[in-house]
Design a protein around this motif. Structure first.
Motif, PDB file in Angstrom:
ATOM      1  N   ALA A  42       0.829  -1.211   0.000  1.00 46.00           N
ATOM      2  CA  ALA A  42       0.000   0.000   0.000  1.00 46.00           C
ATOM      3  C   ALA A  42       0.860   1.255   0.000  1.00 46.00           C
ATOM      4  O   ALA A  42       0.579   2.229  -0.709  1.00 46.00           O
ATOM      5  N   ARG A  43       1.939   1.236   0.792  1.00 45.29           N
ATOM      6  CA  ARG A  43       2.840   2.389   0.833  1.00 45.29           C
ATOM      7  C   ARG A  43       3.501   2.606  -0.522  1.00 45.29           C
ATOM      8  O   ARG A  43       3.633   3.736  -0.990  1.00 45.29           O
ATOM      9  N   LEU A  44       3.921   1.512  -1.144  1.00 44.61           N
ATOM     10  CA  LEU A  44       4.559   1.619  -2.449  1.00 44.61           C
ATOM     11  C   LEU A  44       3.589   2.205  -3.469  1.00 44.61           C
ATOM     12  O   LEU A  44       3.937   3.124  -4.221  1.00 44.61           O
ATOM     13  N   ARG A  45       2.377   1.684  -3.491  1.00 48.55           N
ATOM     14  CA  ARG A  45       1.411   2.146  -4.490  1.00 48.55           C
ATOM     15  C   ARG A  45       0.950   3.568  -4.220  1.00 48.55           C
ATOM     16  O   ARG A  45       0.527   4.272  -5.137  1.00 48.55           O
ATOM     17  N   HIS A  46       1.033   4.008  -2.963  1.00 50.38           N
ATOM     18  CA  HIS A  46       0.741   5.410  -2.660  1.00 50.38           C
ATOM     19  C   HIS A  46       1.788   6.321  -3.303  1.00 50.38           C
ATOM     20  O   HIS A  46       1.472   7.408  -3.790  1.00 50.38           O
ATOM     21  N   LEU A  47       3.030   5.853  -3.310  1.00 51.15           N
ATOM     22  CA  LEU A  47       4.123   6.643  -3.874  1.00 51.15           C
ATOM     23  C   LEU A  47       4.218   6.480  -5.386  1.00 51.15           C
ATOM     24  O   LEU A  47       4.484   7.440  -6.108  1.00 51.15           O
ATOM     25  N   VAL A  48       4.044   5.246  -5.863  1.00 51.70           N
ATOM     26  CA  VAL A  48       4.166   4.935  -7.297  1.00 51.70           C
ATOM     27  C   VAL A  48       2.989   4.029  -7.662  1.00 51.70           C
ATOM     28  O   VAL A  48       3.045   2.819  -7.447  1.00 51.70           O
ATOM     29  N   SER A  49       1.944   4.606  -8.210  1.00 53.17           N
ATOM     30  CA  SER A  49       0.723   3.822  -8.467  1.00 53.17           C
ATOM     31  C   SER A  49       0.894   2.844  -9.629  1.00 53.17           C
ATOM     32  O   SER A  49       0.340   1.740  -9.615  1.00 53.17           O
ATOM     33  N   ASP A  50       1.674   3.226 -10.618  1.00 50.34           N
ATOM     34  CA  ASP A  50       1.788   2.411 -11.829  1.00 50.34           C
ATOM     35  C   ASP A  50       2.946   1.426 -11.720  1.00 50.34           C
ATOM     36  O   ASP A  50       3.960   1.540 -12.413  1.00 50.34           O
ATOM     37  N   VAL A  51       2.808   0.442 -10.837  1.00 48.24           N
ATOM     38  CA  VAL A  51       3.844  -0.559 -10.642  1.00 48.24           C
ATOM     39  C   VAL A  51       3.174  -1.906 -10.392  1.00 48.24           C
ATOM     40  O   VAL A  51       2.090  -1.975  -9.809  1.00 48.24           O
ATOM     41  N   ARG A  52       3.794  -2.970 -10.870  1.00 45.13           N
ATOM     42  CA  ARG A  52       3.255  -4.314 -10.694  1.00 45.13           C
ATOM     43  C   ARG A  52       4.164  -5.098  -9.760  1.00 45.13           C
ATOM     44  O   ARG A  52       5.386  -4.918  -9.790  1.00 45.13           O
ATOM     45  N   LEU A  53       3.573  -5.969  -8.938  1.00 43.57           N
ATOM     46  CA  LEU A  53       4.337  -6.714  -7.945  1.00 43.57           C
ATOM     47  C   LEU A  53       4.303  -8.203  -8.235  1.00 43.57           C
ATOM     48  O   LEU A  53       3.315  -8.727  -8.753  1.00 43.57           O
ATOM     49  N   ILE A  54       5.407  -8.865  -7.884  1.00 42.25           N
ATOM     50  CA  ILE A  54       5.517 -10.310  -8.044  1.00 42.25           C
ATOM     51  C   ILE A  54       6.255 -10.862  -6.834  1.00 42.25           C
ATOM     52  O   ILE A  54       7.138 -10.198  -6.274  1.00 42.25           O
ATOM     53  N   ARG A  55       5.875 -12.059  -6.397  1.00 43.73           N
ATOM     54  CA  ARG A  55       6.480 -12.643  -5.207  1.00 43.73           C
ATOM     55  C   ARG A  55       7.881 -13.176  -5.511  1.00 43.73           C
ATOM     56  O   ARG A  55       8.124 -13.755  -6.576  1.00 43.73           O
ATOM     57  N   GLY A  56       8.761 -12.975  -4.550  1.00 35.33           N
ATOM     58  CA  GLY A  56      10.119 -13.477  -4.686  1.00 35.33           C
ATOM     59  C   GLY A  56      10.906 -13.182  -3.427  1.00 35.33           C
ATOM     60  O   GLY A  56      10.490 -12.355  -2.607  1.00 35.33           O
ATOM     61  N   ASP A  57      12.024 -13.844  -3.250  1.00 30.22           N
ATOM     62  CA  ASP A  57      12.816 -13.694  -2.033  1.00 30.22           C
ATOM     63  C   ASP A  57      14.281 -13.948  -2.381  1.00 30.22           C
ATOM     64  O   ASP A  57      14.606 -14.965  -3.016  1.00 30.22           O
ATOM     65  N   LEU A  58      15.157 -13.052  -1.958  1.00 25.14           N
ATOM     66  CA  LEU A  58      16.580 -13.204  -2.241  1.00 25.14           C
ATOM     67  C   LEU A  58      17.195 -14.413  -1.530  1.00 25.14           C
ATOM     68  O   LEU A  58      18.319 -14.801  -1.839  1.00 25.14           O
ATOM     69  N   LEU A  59      16.453 -15.019  -0.607  1.00 23.35           N
ATOM     70  CA  LEU A  59      16.915 -16.237   0.046  1.00 23.35           C
ATOM     71  C   LEU A  59      16.491 -17.496  -0.701  1.00 23.35           C
ATOM     72  O   LEU A  59      16.918 -18.593  -0.354  1.00 23.35           O
ATOM     73  N   ASP A  60      15.634 -17.342  -1.693  1.00 23.73           N
ATOM     74  CA  ASP A  60      15.011 -18.486  -2.368  1.00 23.73           C
ATOM     75  C   ASP A  60      15.302 -18.442  -3.865  1.00 23.73           C
ATOM     76  O   ASP A  60      14.693 -17.682  -4.609  1.00 23.73           O
TER      77      ASP A  60
END
Length: 344
Positions: A42-60
Motif C-alpha cells: 500500500a505504501r509503495l502504491r501510494h508513492l508509485v501507483s503504476d507498478v506491478r508486484l511479483i512474489r520473490g525472495d533473495l533467500l530463495d
C-alpha cells in the motif's frame, strides 16, 4: 517498444525513487516483494501507483528464477539488502545470505532464464541487463581519499563484507559469462523516505520531535565520522544511466564533498531554530565496533562518462528532511509518504 524493469528492494528508499524515475521514463516497472505484506504494498502504491508486484525472495533461488521467467525483464535492478550497518553485527549470518549471496542468486536466475552457460556466453545486444547496488562501505578503512573505481576495499562491517562479495560476484558473472552486469558504488544517499534507524533520518526526526515539544533529547554516537552525503532521488538516475551504456562497467557515484555527523546535526537543528548543544546526548553504545572514519567519492568518471551530476546539495537535503518530518509529525502530511524501513 516499452522496456520492462524488475526491481528487488522496491519498497525501500531507493526502490521507490527508482520506480518513480523509470515510470517517468516510460518503463513498465515490476517489483519483487516477499510474502503478503499489504502494508508495504500500500505504501509503495501510494508513492508509485503504476507498478506491478511479483512474489520473490533473495533467500530463495527458485522464487527468483520464477519471477525473472514470468516478467521477462529487459533490466533487473538488485537493490534488496539488509542495509542498516549496525544491525549487520547482530545478524551477520542473514546479512551475508541476503546482501551477499542474494546477489549470486539473482544473477543465477538471470543466467538460467537466459540459457547462458560457460559454453554459451551472452550476446550484449539482446540480454537482460543487471544492476547491483554496491556501497561505499566496501572501502571501509580507506586506503586513499577520495575513493574511486580502483581504490582497494577494506570493509569494516559484516554489511561491507557482504556488499564486497556481491560486487565481486557481479564482476565475475560479467567476465565469466559475458553478461551485462554493472555495479554502482554509491556513497551515502538520503531522503525523507530513509528508514528512521539511519543517522540522517534519526537526526531529522529527532529535531522535529524536539521542535514540536515531543522530546527533549537526541541520543547519537560518533559525531566525528565524515560521509559524502547526497539525495537519493538524484542517485537513482545514475543507476539507469549505467544500464544505458554500450559496454557494462562499474561506477563510483557521490558528490565528492564530505560532511561530519556533527555538521549534519548543526544544520538540522539550526534549520529548526534550535541549538543542538542543549539537546544532543552522546551514547557510547551507539558507536560501531569497527568505525569507518571517512568516506568521500571521486565521481569524475561518472560525471564524464554518464553525464551524471548531483542536483540537491547537502544543505538542501538536510532542510528537506527536517521539513518533511515536521510536516509528518504535525499531521500536515501522511506517514505513508515514507517506507517503514529498508526492505529486501
Amino acid at each position: 517498444m516499452t522496456r520492462r524493469a524488475l526491481i528487488s528492494g522496491i519498497t525501500g528508499q531507493d526502490g521507490t525513487y527508482l520506480a518513480e524515475h523509470l515510470v517517468e521514463e516510460g518503463y513498465e516497472v515490476w517489483g519483487i516483494v516477499r510474502g503478503h505484506d499489504d502494508t508495504r504494498a500500500a505504501r509503495l502504491r501510494h508513492l508509485v501507483s503504476d507498478v506491478r508486484l511479483i512474489r520473490g525472495d533473495l533467500l530463495d533461488q527458485t522464487s527468483l528464477i520464477s519471477a525473472v521467467d514470468q516478467v521477462q525483464p529487459d533490466e533487473v535492478y538488485n537493490l534488496g539488502a539488509i542495509s542498516f550497518v549496525p544491525l549487520s553485527w547482530q545478524q551477520s549470518g542473514i546479512t551475508s545470505e541476503v546482501t551477499g549471496l542474494g546477489v549470486m542468486r539473482m544473477l543465477e536466475a538471470i543466467r538460467i532464464v537466459s540459457g547462458i552457460s560457460a559454453s554459451r556466453t551472452a550476446q550484449l545486444g539482446s540480454q537482460i541487463r543487471f544492476y547491483q547496488a554496491s556501497s561505499s562501505e566496501m572501502f571501509g578503512k580507506v586506503r586513499e581519499t577520495p575513493q574511486n573505481e580502483q581504490t582497494p576495499f577494506h570493509p569494516r562491517s559484516p554489511y561491507g563484507v557482504a556488499k564486497s562479495y556481491g560486487h565481486y560476484t557481479t564482476q565475475n558473472y560479467r567476465e565469466s559469462y559475458g553478461m551485462y552486469a554493472v555495479s554502482g558504488i554509491l556513497f551515502n544517499h538520503e531522503s525523507p523516505r530513509r528508514g528512521p534507524e539511519f543517522v540522517t533520518r534519526k537526526v531529522s526526526l529527532g529535531v522535529a520531535r524536539i521542535k514540536l515539544g515531543l522530546s527533549e533529547t537526541l541520543r547519537l554516537g560518533n559525531l566525528d565520522a565524515r560521509r559524502d552525503w547526497g539525495y537519493a532521488g538524484d542517485y537513482v538516475k545514475a543507476m539507469r544511466q549505467m544500464m544505458a551504456q554500450p559496454v557494462p562497467s562499474d561506477f563510483v557515484v557521490g558528490t565528492g564533498i564530505m560532511s561530519s555527523v556533527r555538521t549534519l546535526v548543526e544544520h538540522a537543528f539550526s534549520h529548526a531554530g534550535l541549538d543542538w548543544r542543549g539537546h544532543v546526548v552522546i551514547d557510547p553504545s551507539l558507536v560501531r565496533p569497527a568505525e569507518v572514519d571517512l568516506l568521500c567519492a571521486d565521481p569524475k568518471r561518472a560525471r564524464a562518462q554518464l553525464g551524471w551530476e548531483p542536483v540537491v546539495s547537502f544543505e538542501e537535503l538536510v532542510r528537506m528532511m527536517v521539513d518533511a518530518d515536521l510536516a509528518q509529525l504535525s499531521g500536515r502530511s501522511s506517514p505513508i509518504d515514507s517506507p517503514v524501513a529498508e526492505h529486501f
